[in-house]
Write an enzyme that holds these catalytic residues in place. Structure first.
Site, mmCIF file in Angstrom:
data_model
loop_
_atom_site.group_PDB
_atom_site.id
_atom_site.type_symbol
_atom_site.label_atom_id
_atom_site.label_comp_id
_atom_site.label_asym_id
_atom_site.label_seq_id
_atom_site.Cartn_x
_atom_site.Cartn_y
_atom_site.Cartn_z
ATOM 1 N N GLU A 219 0.869 -1.181 0.000
ATOM 2 C CA GLU A 219 0.000 0.000 0.000
ATOM 3 C C GLU A 219 0.904 1.228 0.000
ATOM 4 O O GLU A 219 1.528 1.541 1.010
ATOM 5 C CB GLU A 219 -0.926 -0.017 1.220
ATOM 6 C CG GLU A 219 -1.935 -1.144 1.230
ATOM 7 C CD GLU A 219 -2.917 -1.095 0.077
ATOM 8 O OE1 GLU A 219 -2.973 -0.060 -0.611
ATOM 9 O OE2 GLU A 219 -3.613 -2.090 -0.150
ATOM 10 N N CYS A 243 -9.672 20.612 2.675
ATOM 11 C CA CYS A 243 -8.619 21.050 3.597
ATOM 12 C C CYS A 243 -8.077 19.924 4.475
ATOM 13 O O CYS A 243 -7.167 20.158 5.263
ATOM 14 C CB CYS A 243 -9.141 22.174 4.485
ATOM 15 S SG CYS A 243 -8.868 23.828 3.812
#
Length: 476
Positions: A219, A243
């Site tokens: 991963e 954000c």
């Protein structure tokens, strides 16, 4: 809690041998054993949630809400869900058979544990990435070594203290250390290696695994982009949601200023005082190391884009930095940032956005903010990523019903020794550490039908045993 100590190199072969003998004994195979260990792991996290949250804060500066939501609660829930579902997951499957003769052969697919596995963990989410793959390994009936990151020493030490208090130490172990300890671990034969981290280290893991013909799950993350289809979404909602985590943002060129204004509004709402993102009471996480801080500040210094907000550094923190007019060949676009920099890349339209995304290695996630079905279909058909998330970021981590994992550069899953998707979450974690083992039982009484296989061969046998190549192939 004890001081952070590396596992002695001489102990590593002993740990590997102990786990090998435990697996070979069959101890981890019974349903009741797996369920007991899963629930013990859940109790480990639940009983020590405050200590784990404090350790996460010490290591990475993540506040209670930001730490519990992705790292603590999901593990407890995953342990309980796996324990409840395990009997169903373990059941052998009887595939349907279309051939009358083979229908008596008791064709079965068994879900067998792969064996002795290892999970090598990064620093950025030090609890969830250590324990969620472990849930799958326990559920599958494997023994497992967890190798936490030396860059998150408080969490790593705490896990090493807690494992013996809750889990069977003959089957599950923590090995702490840095590069030498990891290299020593990789000298041994594992039945599956699970690694989360950078592509650079992932290549090293893959080479070591190949020498032993060991299946791997890598991963690797990558530069996860956002495309904001500014004419078909709410810019202020998009700015608030963006954000939190992505690597860079693509937006139509004529909407860049409006997006910057939306980001500034969100920024000022999140950090209402000019320096609140930098002081010691900040809710913004700190940088993991001095080397990482120097690297991020160097990116800010050398970008050709325009810094419209942030850029300051104080102590171990860097203010959230918004940079617009970032070109695809900018220094900010070369590798995953792992820092508080929001790069805005202006594009002419959705087609150029897709071109930019496709010019870079396949990301773990692509985030699309759009209410347009046409734009969604374009992204589904013309981009490649582990996941595509519409109108949000980060929330894919809470959807345990779907697999989590990258593709290509953001997540390699080897096909050696029948690895499944190599992804995880829910049953996918169980599948990652499970081998689909087939069995069949050809009854002795069928020999009267099967004896035409034996010499001396005849034309009649040839016709009877090779029907496949005479099948009529349908027209398109």
């Amino acid at each position: 809690m004890s001081e952070f100590q590396y596992t002695h190199l001489d102990e590593i072969p002993k740990i590997h041998e102990k786990l090998r003998l435990t697996f070979e004994s069959g101890k981890t195979l019974p349903l009741h054993y797996r369920r007991a260990q899963l629930l013990a792991l859940g109790r480990l996290v639940q009983d020590n949630a405050d200590a784990l949250l404090n350790a996460i804060y010490v290591d990475v500066g993540r506040q209670k809400l930001e730490a519990n939501m992705p790292e603590i609660s999901p593990i407890v829930a995953a342990c309980v869900a796996a324990a409840d579902s395990l009997e169903t997951w373990m059941k052998p499957e009887k595939p349907p058979c279309q051939d009358a003769l083979r229908s008596s052969w008791d064709i079965t697919v068994h879900r067998a544990p792969k064996g002795i596995v290892i999970n090598i963990v990064p620093w950025n989410y030090p609890v969830i990435l250590a324990l969620w793959p472990l849930v799958g390994a326990i559920a599958a009936g494997c023994t497992c070594v967890v190798k936490p990151s030396e860059l998150s020493p408080t969490v790593s030490t705490l896990l090493a203290d807690l494992f013996p208090k809750y889990l069977d130490t003959d089957a599950y172990a923590i090995v702490n250390g840095a590069v030498p300890e990891t290299e020593r671990l990789l000298e041994f034969k594992w039945d599956h290696i699970f690694f989360t981290g950078s592509a650079r280290v992932g290549r090293i893991i893959a080479v070591a695994a190949a020498k032993q013909l060991t299946p791997v799950t890598l991963e690797l993350g990558g530069k996860s982009p956002v495309f904001i289809d500014a004419n078909n979404t709410d810019l202020e909602i998009a700015a608030r949601r963006v954000c939190t985590s992505p690597d860079y943002v693509l937006v139509p060129r004529d909407k860049q200023d409006a997006l910057v204004a939306a980001f500034e509004k969100a920024y000022d709402a999140f950090w209402p005082h000019s320096k609140s993102s930098l002081d010691e009471n900040s809710e913004l996480g700190h940088i993991i190391s001095a080397a990482s801080q120097d690297r991020i500040l160097d990116l800010i210094k050398n970008t050709k884009g325009t810094i419209v907000k942030g850029g300051q550094s104080e102590g171990r923190r860097i203010a959230l930095t918004i940079v617009n007019d970032v070109r695809p060949d900018d220094i900010l676009m070369r590798e995953e940032i792992f820092g508080p920099i929001m790069s805005i890349v202006p594009v002419d339209d959705v087609n150029e956005a897709i071109h930019v995304i496709r010019s870079l290695p396949s990301p773990l996630d692509i985030y699309l903010f759009s209410e347009s079905a046409e734009t969604k279909n374009l992204f589904l058909q013309r981009t490649r990523s582990g996941s595509l998330i519409l109108n949000d970021t980060f929330s894919q981590l809470s959807v345990t019903e779907m697999p989590f994992g990258g593709c290509g550069d953001s997540g390699c899953k080897s096909t050696v020794v029948n690895v499944l998707d190599g992804q995880y979450f829910g049953k996918y974690s169980f599948d990652t550490f499970t081998h689909l083992r087939s069995s069949s039982n050809v009854p002795l009484e069928t020999d009267s039908f099967l004896k035409i296989r034996y010499p001396p061969y005849t034309e009649q046998a040839y016709e009877a045993l090779t029907p496949g190549f005479r099948l009529k192939i349908p027209d398109i």
